[in-house]
Motif scaffolding. Structure first.
Motif, mmCIF file in Angstrom:
data_model
loop_
_atom_site.group_PDB
_atom_site.id
_atom_site.type_symbol
_atom_site.label_atom_id
_atom_site.label_comp_id
_atom_site.label_asym_id
_atom_site.label_seq_id
_atom_site.Cartn_x
_atom_site.Cartn_y
_atom_site.Cartn_z
ATOM 1 N N SER A 26 3.770 -2.618 1.849
ATOM 2 C CA SER A 26 4.590 -1.500 1.357
ATOM 3 C C SER A 26 5.790 -2.027 0.591
ATOM 4 O O SER A 26 6.285 -1.369 -0.332
ATOM 5 N N GLY A 69 4.347 3.646 5.343
ATOM 6 C CA GLY A 69 4.577 3.584 3.903
ATOM 7 C C GLY A 69 5.575 4.638 3.439
ATOM 8 O O GLY A 69 6.470 4.353 2.636
ATOM 9 N N MET A 111 0.752 3.115 -3.523
ATOM 10 C CA MET A 111 1.065 3.356 -2.117
ATOM 11 C C MET A 111 -0.057 4.111 -1.414
ATOM 12 O O MET A 111 -0.293 3.918 -0.218
#
Lengths: 488, 488
Positions: A190, A135, A239
């Motif tokens: 992501s 990520g 995230m």
């Protein structure tokens, strides 16, 4: 059972759905008959894909054939074949196909494995650590890769595959659940989050800026920094949450990867110094990154802008010229040809559904309906956002979706009383969040889905769950953050 | 030596040619600079292909990349990528690709071998007999297959391959010279001759009819029967000569195939009764033949005309639905994907050379030059015919060539005093004869060339020799025959 064979029950259901919509359900007022018939074919195609009536490529050949034979793309009789084949000339299709071909080099040269082992040696104490490393890399690349497909599918996906491979987790031999499935989902999920965070992180974001300016008479002009600042906190929160949500939803069998760090260091040592072919490949990736990030345009002006697909073509050309890849490697890369065929079919159908006004009719009908419901602006915005988001089940491109619906949905919301800046930022975020949903939602999807770690059911489940999580994060964290920033 | 690797000398020659034309040779008056630059890329590409600098597919990737990056297809800066990829949406390209995929079925089911053995059992006393059997079959199919690609590449080529295979003559193991190379050349060179013989034997022939009518103020109107009658005798003579010429040029090692007749009968016996998959395949071929011959149009009117590529798509769809072919067979058919890539590149470049007016400029310059030479009509016609014919080295499609040049060249000839009907028939024949020349001359060429029995040098040599032979046959036999018919 032969996965290539026709499965009769889903095939009959798909055919029945198409025939029912085509011949039985009356065409709604305001919709052209041929647009309705194309919808019938589209829904039948999606049903056949979901029901796995045949391999997706075979279904696509039939879908293209039916579009060409029935001539539904035009009200006039004429050469429908040109419309039916139009997807094959779509630059997005080839950006995807070429990314798959180029990423073959990471496997062939061993550079992918090297990068994978390096990541594991740094973050590989736990599977979650690897996920956050993926990520983080996406996030770092995002401001400079306007092609989210190039970023998530071309650069990050081969790295993710190398990591999975090094743990003995392969797509088709029953080992996907060890770690590969989880990392593939993290890899993919992501992409929507990073795309929402910068104007330059996905191609159609500038369109959003344009639509917002138009609808507000240029009163709201979203600059690069306004956007980045506004999306920073909700993006970061999303995230941080996403790998945890997927960890809970599809827990990887391998959780503690502690020993893997030493193992990875040993492997790196055994790989020895970097080879000529790996250096060339790294150079080509740097070259692609420079072009995809629009560096020539920044330095020399818009006359020197390089199209991302043209960049990918030249990158593949360089790999072929230097012998890092051979033409036979490309011809043998079945997944590239498969993806080119099925994605062309879906993009073609989605494009004509839009061109024939079906999407526009759908949006307008809904707008009228909302007014009649007599909701306040909160209810109206909630409804508009939900419809806008989940309409993406019918789109194979965020650009097409945004082009078709953003303007109308944004204008309707402000007309119904929504705070213009709050609603603009929310709808802008949702324009990327919608990528979570399907395996054809954006160019990245077919690449990662096509590698086979994730089944269709898992992909759609994870996509739906994360669409809800992301939407709530942006609504809550974003709402408070934007209030603090004085945006509403 | 690795056939995939870059060969430095031809690569440098191709690059030097391109750079020379682009930067050194001054752009002629009346030519747009970007048209000239595209010509430089086109000539470099052809030079690289002829010199085998890399596999043709790799060269094509580079060519498409260069067209996209340089933006030569337009005078305005803009999205050249759409132009560069346009070949991939060309129906002709897919007719070729799909024909290759469908013909896989003849190999997989064994039907191809069955037909091959049957032919040998009938005509297989000598290799020449087999050659004439191939030519005769083409001739019988010609009036009802307006797609010469479907006829020569889709139907006849797999049969030819089966025959070669049954004699142990394969493309790549040094046995091509036994009989396969000869039969492949006969297979291909039947195509131009049969195409010239009927208005309905190749797609652009109706264009010729239209151009002749326009140039003569509708005084000459070529009907189906006029055409067929006029072309009958020269066509038959050409068809009788062609196998002999190739027999002399590239003599097959196997000449007497007498024993093969018994062998073939035994093989047919051993094959037993025809299988379900073979019956379905035969049915699909019959279905394709009906559609390619335009039967629905004849019966139900032009509203029900079926595009040949749409027909091929549905034919492949039927083979996938019935399991005669599986999607994985299609993905593994490398030659189809290879052909789709390189033929798209060449068709795209040829299309834009025409669109940018380079071909038109070339024709007009020539016309003016002929007037200045002060030749009689015989000399003028001879010059025009030769230039028209050999200009096809620069075309990847007869349709493009005829569209670009037929009108101007026909009008110039009559203006210079040529008998209108004689010249019309001659130029009409040459419009098919030009298919002899290259491995990209028409859709059939890449299919037969791609199977690998014939080297590039042999293909071009045979093509040039037969272009001369066919031209002389039509000039002499045609000239006398048309005089007898009172056409001039």
């Amino acid at each position: 059972m032969n996965p290539n064979a026709l499965r009769l029950r889903p095939a009959l259901i798909a055919a029945a759905l198409t025939l029912l919509l085509w011949f039985v359900v009356p065409v709604p007022t305001g919709v052209k008959p041929n647009a309705w018939h194309l919808l019938a074919l589209f829904i039948g195609t999606i049903a056949a894909i979901i029901g796995k009536a045949m391999p997706i490529g075979a279904i696509s050949v039939l879908a293209i054939a039916l579009v060409a034979l029935t001539g539904v793309t035009s009200e006039q009789p004429g050469p429908a074949i040109a419309d039916a084949l139009s997807g094959f000339a779509n630059p997005l299709i080839w950006l995807i196909g070429l990314s798959i071909m180029i990423s073959r080099g990471l496997l062939k040269t061993g550079l992918g494995a090297r990068i994978g082992y390096y990541f594991i040696s740094l973050f590989g104490r736990r599977t979650l650590g690897v996920a956050y490393a993926l990520g983080l890399s996406e996030l770092v690349l995002a401001p400079v890769t306007p092609s989210n497909t190039a970023r998530g599918g071309g650069i990050m996906h081969p790295i993710m595959r190398s990591i999975a491979h090094s743990f003995g987790s392969e797509p088709n031999d029953g080992t996907a659940g060890k770690i590969g499935r989880y990392l593939a989902l993290v890899n993919y999920q992501s992409n929507p989050i990073t795309s929402a965070m910068f104007i330059t992180a996905t191609a159609p974001n500038p369109l959003v800026v344009k639509f917002v300016a138009e609808a507000t008479g240029a009163k709201i002009s979203l600059t690069w920094t306004t956007w980045a600042l506004a999306m920073f906190l909700p993006g970061l929160a999303a995230m941080l949450l996403m790998p945890l949500v997927l960890y809970w939803l599809y827990p990887p069998e391998i959780k503690d990867t502690h020993n893997a760090r030493d193992f990875a260091r040993e492997k790196l040592h055994a790989l020895g110094p970097i080879k000529r072919s790996e250096k060339i490949l790294l150079g080509v990736f740097a070259y692609l990154l420079l072009l995809w990030a629009g560096v020539p345009e920044w330095i020399f002006g818009s006359k020197y802008a390089v199209d991302p697909t043209a960049a990918a073509l030249s990158g593949l050309g360089l790999l072929l010229l230097t012998g890092v890849l051979e033409w036979d490697d490309i011809l043998a890369e079945k997944s590239a040809w498969d993806t080119i065929v099925w994605f062309s079919a879906l993009v073609m159908m989605a494009t004509y559904l839009n061109k024939l006004g079906l999407i526009g009719w759908f949006s307008k009908t809904l707008q009228g309906g909302i007014v009649h419901l007599g909701l306040g602006w909160v209810g109206a915005v909630a409804l508009l956002i939900v419809v806008y988001l989940y309409a993406h089940y019918f789109f194979a491109s965020t650009t097409a979706h945004i082009t078709a619906m953003f303007g109308a949905f944004y204008a309707a919301g402000i007309a119904l009383g929504a705070p213009p800046m709050f609603y603009a930022l929310l709808l802008a975020a949702v324009s990327s969040i919608m990528m979570t949903l399907t395996h054809y939602a954006t160019g990245t999807s077919p690449i990662i889905f096509g590698s086979g770690y994730v089944t269709l059911g898992q992909w759609w489940t994870a996509g739906f769950v994360l669409s809800v999580v992301n939407l709530l994060v942006w609504l809550l964290v974003g709402g408070v953050w934007w209030k603090l920033l004085g945006y509403w």
